[in-house]
Write a protein that holds these residues in place. Structure first.
Motif, PDB file in Angstrom:
ATOM      1  N   ASP A  92      -4.942   8.557   3.424  1.00  0.00           N
ATOM      2  CA  ASP A  92      -6.366   8.718   3.122  1.00  0.00           C
ATOM      3  C   ASP A  92      -7.245   7.877   4.049  1.00  0.00           C
ATOM      4  N   LYS A  93      -6.775   6.679   4.410  1.00  0.00           N
ATOM      5  CA  LYS A  93      -7.561   5.781   5.260  1.00  0.00           C
ATOM      6  C   LYS A  93      -7.470   6.120   6.741  1.00  0.00           C
ATOM      7  N   GLN A 150       0.185   7.503   0.458  1.00  0.00           N
ATOM      8  CA  GLN A 150      -0.984   8.362   0.259  1.00  0.00           C
ATOM      9  C   GLN A 150      -2.276   7.610   0.576  1.00  0.00           C
ATOM     10  N   GLU A 151      -2.346   6.342   0.203  1.00  0.00           N
ATOM     11  CA  GLU A 151      -3.540   5.545   0.486  1.00  0.00           C
ATOM     12  C   GLU A 151      -3.719   5.335   1.992  1.00  0.00           C
ATOM     13  N   ILE A 168       0.853  -1.192   0.000  1.00  0.00           N
ATOM     14  CA  ILE A 168       0.000   0.000   0.000  1.00  0.00           C
ATOM     15  C   ILE A 168       0.890   1.243   0.000  1.00  0.00           C
ATOM     16  N   GLU A 169       0.547   2.215  -0.815  1.00  0.00           N
ATOM     17  CA  GLU A 169       1.320   3.454  -0.868  1.00  0.00           C
ATOM     18  C   GLU A 169       0.961   4.362   0.307  1.00  0.00           C
TER      19      GLU A 169
END
Length: 117
Positions: free
Chosen positions: A42-43, A38-39, A35-36
Motif C-alpha cells: 500500500d505504501k 500488504q501495508e 510491517i505486513e
C-alpha cells in the motif's frame, strides 16, 4: 553569504534527488520491524523483484504486477526489492531491500547503492 551557501547545501538532496529515492529513504528512516506485506504494498506499490523461498532473485515484469498483488496471500518470498535512481540523469542506482520472517512480517529495510549499476 556563508549562511545562504550552507542552507543551499542542506537542500541539495531535496532539490536534485528523485521522488522515488526520497520515498524509499523516508520509508527506511521511519521503518519499524513487523510491517505486513500488504501495508508495504500500500505504501510503496509492487516491488520490482523479490527473493523466493529457495533464495533465487526474481524480477516482476510490469505485466505481472497485478497478478503479484492479487496473489499476495500466497507470497512466500523472503525479501522484496525496489529499484530507483538517486539522481534523474540517471545516476547512482539504489535498491531498497525489505526482508521478511516466516510469518510474512518485515524484519529489516535497507537502502543501498548498487555498485556497478
Amino acid at each position: 553569504m556563508l549562511l545562504v551557501a550552507l542552507l543551499l547545501t542542506g537542500c541539495t538532496d531535496a532539490l536534485f534527488t528523485t521522488a522515488e529515492y526520497r520515498c524509499y529513504q523516508s520509508f527506511v528512516d521511519k521503518y519499524n520491524a513487523g510491517i505486513e506485506k500488504q501495508e508495504i504494498l500500500d505504501k510503496l506499490g509492487c516491488p520490482d523483484g523479490y527473493v523466493d523461498a529457495q533464495g533465487n532473485n526474481q524480477s516482476i515484469k510490469p505485466a505481472d504486477q497485478k497478478s503479484f498483488e492479487e496473489n499476495l496471500a500466497e507470497d512466500s518470498s523472503d525479501a522484496w526489492m525496489y529499484e530507483c535512481w538517486k539522481f534523474p540523469d540517471p545516476a547512482e542506482p539504489y535498491r531498497l531491500k525489505i526482508t521478511f520472517d516466516a510469518d510474512g512480517k518485515s524484519e529489516s529495510a535497507e537502502l543501498m547503492l548498487v555498485h556497478g549499476g
